[in-house]
Design a protein around this motif. Structure first.
Motif, mmCIF file in Angstrom:
data_model
loop_
_atom_site.group_PDB
_atom_site.id
_atom_site.type_symbol
_atom_site.label_atom_id
_atom_site.label_comp_id
_atom_site.label_asym_id
_atom_site.label_seq_id
_atom_site.Cartn_x
_atom_site.Cartn_y
_atom_site.Cartn_z
ATOM 1 N N ALA A 145 0.898 -1.260 0.220
ATOM 2 C CA ALA A 145 0.163 -0.742 -0.031
ATOM 3 C C ALA A 145 0.889 1.461 0.072
ATOM 4 C CB ALA A 145 -1.216 -0.299 1.468
ATOM 5 N N ALA A 146 1.880 1.066 0.623
ATOM 6 C CA ALA A 146 3.006 2.295 0.660
ATOM 7 C C ALA A 146 3.967 2.492 -0.688
ATOM 8 C CB ALA A 146 3.615 2.260 2.403
ATOM 9 N N GLU A 147 3.856 1.538 -0.841
ATOM 10 C CA GLU A 147 4.492 1.651 -2.863
ATOM 11 C C GLU A 147 4.087 2.769 -3.637
ATOM 12 O OE1 GLU A 147 7.639 -2.283 -2.408
ATOM 13 O OE2 GLU A 147 5.895 -2.233 -3.101
ATOM 14 N N LEU A 148 2.264 2.012 -3.630
ATOM 15 C CA LEU A 148 1.337 2.814 -4.477
ATOM 16 C C LEU A 148 0.996 4.374 -3.789
ATOM 17 C CD1 LEU A 148 -0.847 -0.691 -4.725
ATOM 18 C CD2 LEU A 148 0.438 0.450 -6.325
ATOM 19 N N ALA A 149 0.766 4.209 -2.850
ATOM 20 C CA ALA A 149 0.992 5.696 -2.542
ATOM 21 C C ALA A 149 2.108 6.364 -2.613
ATOM 22 C CB ALA A 149 0.647 5.448 -1.173
ATOM 23 N N HIS A 150 3.368 5.591 -2.989
ATOM 24 C CA HIS A 150 4.274 7.253 -3.263
ATOM 25 C C HIS A 150 4.531 6.800 -4.334
ATOM 26 C CE1 HIS A 150 8.957 7.855 -3.811
ATOM 27 N NE2 HIS A 150 8.349 8.158 -3.141
ATOM 28 N N LYS A 151 3.946 5.916 -5.296
ATOM 29 C CA LYS A 151 3.695 6.054 -6.775
ATOM 30 C C LYS A 151 3.325 7.231 -7.178
ATOM 31 C CE LYS A 151 2.806 3.109 -10.940
ATOM 32 N NZ LYS A 151 3.009 1.757 -10.773
ATOM 33 N N HIS A 152 1.629 7.172 -6.816
ATOM 34 C CA HIS A 152 0.931 8.036 -7.599
ATOM 35 C C HIS A 152 0.484 8.958 -6.085
ATOM 36 C CE1 HIS A 152 -0.814 5.202 -10.229
ATOM 37 N NE2 HIS A 152 -0.955 4.536 -8.926
ATOM 38 N N ASN A 153 1.525 9.958 -5.998
ATOM 39 C CA ASN A 153 2.141 11.291 -4.854
ATOM 40 C C ASN A 153 0.535 11.270 -4.403
ATOM 41 O OD1 ASN A 153 4.630 11.302 -6.680
ATOM 42 N ND2 ASN A 153 3.378 12.055 -7.805
ATOM 43 N N ILE A 154 0.657 10.258 -3.296
ATOM 44 C CA ILE A 154 -0.559 10.720 -2.254
ATOM 45 C C ILE A 154 -0.334 11.132 -1.361
ATOM 46 C CG2 ILE A 154 -2.564 9.279 -0.761
ATOM 47 C CD1 ILE A 154 -3.015 7.257 -2.899
ATOM 48 N N PRO A 155 -0.121 11.891 -1.064
ATOM 49 C CA PRO A 155 -0.021 12.717 1.178
ATOM 50 C C PRO A 155 0.413 12.203 1.789
ATOM 51 C CG PRO A 155 -0.835 13.741 -0.404
ATOM 52 C CD PRO A 155 -1.287 13.403 -1.479
#
Length: 293
Positions: A145-155
């Protein structure tokens, strides 16, 4: 008759005996219609000259239609629009552009910093201090989940709230599932009570022992169905008691121990049969070892 009495004497207009209806020349009304150059006539002429319609004014080509009101520029509206434009330009000058496929790593890093995205997936702190009841934490799922969040620039703050929402949703789903199972259990108990009456506890224990003997966990969801329990009871009643495991043995974890007990414990009723090579006993031990592997 004498001439004095027959001849009329001309009337003296200046005499006080003259006709009272005569109007003196000095008091005769003036001819105002023919008078020119008076204050009234000059004022009238001036007013007439000023009342002439003004020539229409054309809107300048550079001025938008929304700022043109009643043949003149709306200065107040134009001023407010200009101030708003200045503020907007000031904000854009201080803003960070959204990255695209042509953005440099430095531009991407600047954008992430501006909106609160960590420098790496490890920067997300997703695990809450207190987990919802009935929900377990999975590090592998959180890492993905953290990898996907970082990939899509989620704060980071937004991702933490999303994770909390997902955990709370899992807790609600677990509660709903538990409530449903409890309802099924109550219905199943009522059915078994109807069938077995006072012997229900005895029959339940018999079914539990049969399940453990077969290497099946008595707490598995299959035994929520009263029809399954009745089938196990029916099969257990056809087996001799010495072929069922002891009542104090429970769970799959004890299956291997029970198999080894048959193989090594001389006091076990199946020990001698196993040692004698009884095909049915040997097959039972083999199945128990296979199920517990």
């Amino acid at each position: 008759m004498s001439d004095a009495t027959t001849t009329s004497t001309p009337t003296d207009v200046s005499s006080p005996t003259a006709d009272s209806t005569a109007v003196p020349a000095s008091t005769a009304p003036s001819n105002l219609a023919a008078t020119e150059g008076t204050l009234l006539s000059s004022a009238s002429a001036s007013a007439t000259a000023q009342a002439e319609p003004a020539q229409p004014v054309d809107k300048p080509d550079w001025l938008p239609e929304k700022f043109w009101r009643e043949d003149k520029a709306d200065v107040e509206a134009l001023s407010k629009s200009y101030q708003g434009l200045e503020q907007l330009l000031g904000k854009k000058a201080n803003s960070v552009p959204v990255p695209n496929e042509k953005s440099t790593p430095e531009e991407v890093a600047a954008y992430r910093k501006a909106i609160g995205v960590p420098e790496s997936p490890e920067g997300y702190k997703l695990k809450p201090e207190q987990m919802p009841q009935g929900v377990t934490w999975d590090d592998s799922v959180a890492k993905r989940a953290a990898e996907l969040a970082h990939k899509h620039n989620i704060p980071a703050a937004a991702m933490s709230e999303l994770m909390k929402f997902d955990l709370d949703r899992d807790a609600l789903m677990n509660q709903a599932a538990a409530s449903m199972i409890e309802t099924q259990l109550e219905s199943g108990r009522a059915e078994l009570q109807r069938v077995y009456g006072d012997k229900m506890p005895e029959k339940i224990e018999l079914a539990r022992r049969a399940a453990v003997t077969a290497g099946v966990d008595p707490s598995s969801q299959g035994f929520v169905d009263p029809q399954v329990v009745k089938a196990i009871v029916s099969l257990a009643e056809k087996l001799s008691d010495d072929r069922l495991v002891e009542g104090n043995q429970t769970g799959i974890s004890s299956t291997r121990a029970r198999a080894r007990d048959i193989m090594t414990n001389e006091s076990n009723p199946l020990y001698q049969r196993y040692q004698d090579g009884d095909a049915e006993t040997v097959d039972q031990v083999r199945r128990m070892l296979t199920m517990s592997a």
